[in-house]
Design an enzyme around this catalytic site. Structure first.
Site, PDB file in Angstrom:
ATOM      1  N   HIS A  65       0.824  -1.216   0.000  1.00  0.00           N
ATOM      2  CA  HIS A  65       0.000   0.000   0.000  1.00  0.00           C
ATOM      3  C   HIS A  65       0.853   1.260   0.000  1.00  0.00           C
ATOM      4  O   HIS A  65       0.530   2.256  -0.621  1.00  0.00           O
ATOM      5  CB  HIS A  65      -0.883   0.036   1.247  1.00  0.00           C
ATOM      6  N   ARG A  94      -9.555   0.487 -12.581  1.00  0.00           N
ATOM      7  CA  ARG A  94      -9.383  -0.723 -11.766  1.00  0.00           C
ATOM      8  C   ARG A  94     -10.197  -0.514 -10.497  1.00  0.00           C
ATOM      9  O   ARG A  94      -9.806   0.287  -9.640  1.00  0.00           O
ATOM     10  CB  ARG A  94      -7.911  -0.896 -11.389  1.00  0.00           C
ATOM     11  N   ARG A 151     -13.919  -1.495 -15.192  1.00  0.00           N
ATOM     12  CA  ARG A 151     -13.675  -2.942 -15.217  1.00  0.00           C
ATOM     13  C   ARG A 151     -14.320  -3.573 -13.995  1.00  0.00           C
ATOM     14  O   ARG A 151     -14.186  -3.065 -12.879  1.00  0.00           O
ATOM     15  CB  ARG A 151     -12.167  -3.218 -15.203  1.00  0.00           C
ATOM     16  N   GLU A 168      -6.239 -11.051 -22.018  1.00  0.00           N
ATOM     17  CA  GLU A 168      -5.037 -11.156 -21.185  1.00  0.00           C
ATOM     18  C   GLU A 168      -4.716 -12.612 -20.837  1.00  0.00           C
ATOM     19  O   GLU A 168      -3.775 -12.893 -20.116  1.00  0.00           O
ATOM     20  CB  GLU A 168      -5.175 -10.303 -19.919  1.00  0.00           C
ATOM     21  N   ASN A 204       0.042  -7.107 -18.891  1.00  0.00           N
ATOM     22  CA  ASN A 204       0.666  -7.573 -17.640  1.00  0.00           C
ATOM     23  C   ASN A 204       0.366  -9.055 -17.434  1.00  0.00           C
ATOM     24  O   ASN A 204       1.245  -9.851 -17.119  1.00  0.00           O
ATOM     25  CB  ASN A 204       0.144  -6.777 -16.440  1.00  0.00           C
ATOM     26  N   ASP A 205      -0.890  -9.388 -17.604  1.00  0.00           N
ATOM     27  CA  ASP A 205      -1.256 -10.795 -17.432  1.00  0.00           C
ATOM     28  C   ASP A 205      -0.969 -11.619 -18.674  1.00  0.00           C
ATOM     29  O   ASP A 205      -0.593 -12.781 -18.565  1.00  0.00           O
ATOM     30  CB  ASP A 205      -2.736 -10.911 -17.054  1.00  0.00           C
ATOM     31  N   ARG A 251       4.011 -12.845 -12.217  1.00  0.00           N
ATOM     32  CA  ARG A 251       4.419 -11.444 -12.344  1.00  0.00           C
ATOM     33  C   ARG A 251       4.833 -10.808 -11.017  1.00  0.00           C
ATOM     34  O   ARG A 251       5.369  -9.708 -11.008  1.00  0.00           O
ATOM     35  CB  ARG A 251       3.322 -10.610 -13.035  1.00  0.00           C
ATOM     36  N   CYS A 267      -4.146  -1.795 -22.273  1.00  0.00           N
ATOM     37  CA  CYS A 267      -4.107  -1.082 -21.002  1.00  0.00           C
ATOM     38  C   CYS A 267      -3.061  -1.644 -20.040  1.00  0.00           C
ATOM     39  O   CYS A 267      -2.956  -1.185 -18.912  1.00  0.00           O
ATOM     40  CB  CYS A 267      -5.484  -1.076 -20.346  1.00  0.00           C
TER      41      CYS A 267
END
Ligand code: PEP
Ligand code: MG
Length: 576
Positions: free
Chosen positions: A195, A302, A338, A438, A461-462, A472, A509
């Site tokens: 965080h 997100r 999303r 993805e 990313n995925d 990842r 994205c």
């Protein structure tokens, strides 16, 4: 002699300033037994320290500027909740009583038991929550030991312009650092997905985590250079090194200022191809940032942040309010919301007893989880459908791997829409429904998905993680994480082609979309819609506006057929 230490940069930028070392982790805990008579006073000591810790935290919370995102206060609330939890008071008091030990010792035992429970968790994200326990316990320990709480060290403007070095920092420390003008930070431990790192990025403080041993090598007040873009700390810099980084810093500032002139300029290539540059939004702070850099919309909201740091889930109205505020800021520009992508490395408040998967990235994640958990999914779906009445909203489905999932979501949206119609609630019946591409299965069969969806968004990313089979979030296999892997390039190109054949829009994205080393290649492959963090958008526009697509198309397509790795490397180098 100058030296450099390396870690993981969590935000961009260079800072030069004097070091302030916060010795926080090595509290000297003295362990001793107490007599029966001392029991009452020892318990009181603990209670008073806990009460003081709560007061301190509330004061930090009250100092958060009103326009700062609620999530920041929520981080502090997590620590306050822990302090109010019986685990920290009643259980620790019980240890004092049962073992007749001093409060510091009892707290240490309590901490170790909780830390062990977090260590045993399979979920990487939840494991990082152990930091919260460390933070809360050391806060009380400090008070018991009469140490100055960390907040006093970074309170006020005493450390303005300085670079804070600590074993670790908390979200509330990050807020205070920003407020009090601290130039940058570096920590021994921590990961880029904690965080604290996420907040540092959103608040724009240059920072590096995982710089092992930093406080051993640096002296208090020593002049340091933090290059967060490269993840490097430079100490004892000679004149030439300092001059180099000052130039680099000034150059970056000049570059950022000069980029600002592009804010209102259209994104158009030299040969006249219009490119859509949208923003990824991860935190409420990003709403305004997206608007300020002139994004043509939000390509990815997100929504996972709505679920973090809490044990319950947001209800329909809370979802709706969050979407409403984003739509209002974007003022007529499209907003892609999303549905939740919880699971794997993203927060998920698990109920006790819920099975933790061995391979969470391959498990009940994203749309799979939504379709399994109606209480998480339906309130969000209803809120997105209702929000579509407020402005141009697009719904995006994460982690599609079968066509059945796409069809089910479309059917669910239609059901919510007809329910809204019955209840006289407004909505946009033409709200586009798109899918994240993805998972290799979806990319390979993108032509199968295209007729059922209104748009695609490529999540590199995925896609990279699943195509090359590398976790990842696992440092050990990071070296294999390569957007230019031929298999990845072929899947990206295939997805773009499938969308073109069906005449549906396709965007990207994932992080690859915001990395200017790949912009020309992606333009050459036919990509015309990019979505990236607002801080990267103008740099991207700059490259787009300097590219002649017709001159890169041939090489980009040739790359897909180039199986000789050396030739491929040479060819790709021409596209940078
Ligand atoms: C992606 O996978 O590229 C993506 C944009 O989604 P996330 O990073 O949230 O998994
Ligand atoms: Mg993803």
């Amino acid at each position: 002699m100058s030296f450099s230490l390396h870690g993981v940069g969590v935000s961009k930028g260079i800072a030069i300033g004097r070091a302030h070392i916060i010795e926080r982790a090595e509290l000297d805990i003295v362990e001793y037994s107490i007599s029966d008579e001392a029991l009452v006073s020892e318990t009181r000591r603990l209670r008073e320290a806990v009460a003081q810790a709560k007061l301190d935290l509330r004061a930090v919370r009250d100092e958060i500027p009103a326009k700062t995102a609620v999530d920041i206060a929520a981080f502090i609330d997590t620590h306050l909740l822990m302090l109010e939890d019986a685990t920290f008071t009643v259980d620790t008091e019980r240890i004092i009583k049962e073992r007749l030990c001093n409060a510091e010792w009892a707290l240490k035992l309590q901490h170790d038991a909780l830390a062990q429970a977090f260590d045993d968790m399979d979920d990487a994200y939840l494991r990082t929550r152990k930091d919260d326990v460390d933070n809360v316990v050391s806060r009380i320990q400090r008070i018991l030991l009469n140490h100055a709480p960390i907040k006093l060290e970074i309170q006020g403007h005493r450390l303005e312009g300085m670079i804070v070095l600590a074993d670790e920092l908390t979200p509330s420390d990050t807020v205070l650092m920003k407020r009090n003008g601290i130039a940058a930070f570096a920590t021994d431990s921590g990961g880029p997905t904690s965080h604290m790192s996420i907040l540092a990025r959103s608040l724009g403080i240059p920072g590096i985590v995982g710089v092992h041993g930093i406080r051993k090598y640096v002296r208090e007040n020593e002049l340091l250079i933090i290059d967060a873009t490269e993840g490097v700390v430079v100490g004892d810099a000679d004149h030439a090194t300092l001059a180099f980084y000052r130039d680099k810093q000034a150059e970056r500032e000049r570059h950022l200022i000069s980029l600002h002139r592009l804010r209102a300029a259209p994104a158009v290539t030299l040969d006249g191809c219009a490119v859509d540059l949208q923003a990824n939004v991860d935190l409420p702070e990003d709403f305004v940032a997206a608007h300020d850099v002139g994004a043509s919309g939000v390509g990815l909201y997100r929504t996972e942040f709505l679920y973090m740091n809490r044990s319950d889930s947001p209800d329909e109205q809370e979802h709706f309010e969050s979407y409403r505020s984003l739509i209002e800021v974007l003022d007529g520009l499209p907003v892609t919301i999303r549905t939740l992508d919880l699971g794997a490395d993203k927060a998920f408040a698990r109920e006790p007893g819920r099975h933790v998967a061995t391979n969470p990235a391959l498990g009940l994640r994203a749309i799979r989880l939504s379709l399994r958990e109606p209480s998480l999914y339906w309130p969000q779906l209803r809120a997105i459908v209702r929000a579509s009445a407020l402005g141009p909203v697009r719904l995006l489905i994460p982690m599609l791997s079968t066509l059945e999932e796409a069809r089910q979501v479309v059917a669910n949206v239609r059901a919510v829409q007809s329910d809204c119609a019955k209840n006289h609630l407004a909505f946009d019946a033409n709200m586009p429904i798109g899918g994240m591409i993805e998972v290799p299965a979806a990319a390979i069969c993108a032509d199968q998905f295209a007729p059922y969806l209104d748009f695609f968004s490529i999540g590199t990313n995925d896609l990279i993680q699943y195509t090359i089979a590398i976790d990842r979030v696992n440092d050990a296999v990071n070296y294999l994480y390569d957007p230019l892997n031929l298999a990845v390039l072929r899947l990206i190109a295939g997805t773009i082609d499938a969308a073109a054949a069906e005449k549906i829009p396709v965007g990207m994205c994932g992080e690859m979309a915001g990395d200017i080393r790949y912009t020309r290649l992606l333009l050459g492959l036919g990509l015309r819609q990019f979505s990236t963090h607002p801080s990267l958008l103008l740099e991207l526009k700059n490259i787009v506006n300097m590219t002649d697509v017709s001159s890169v198309e041939k090489s980009a397509r040739l790359a897909l057929e180039t199986t000789n790795p050396d030739e491929l490397k040479t060819l790709l180098a021409t596209l940078v």
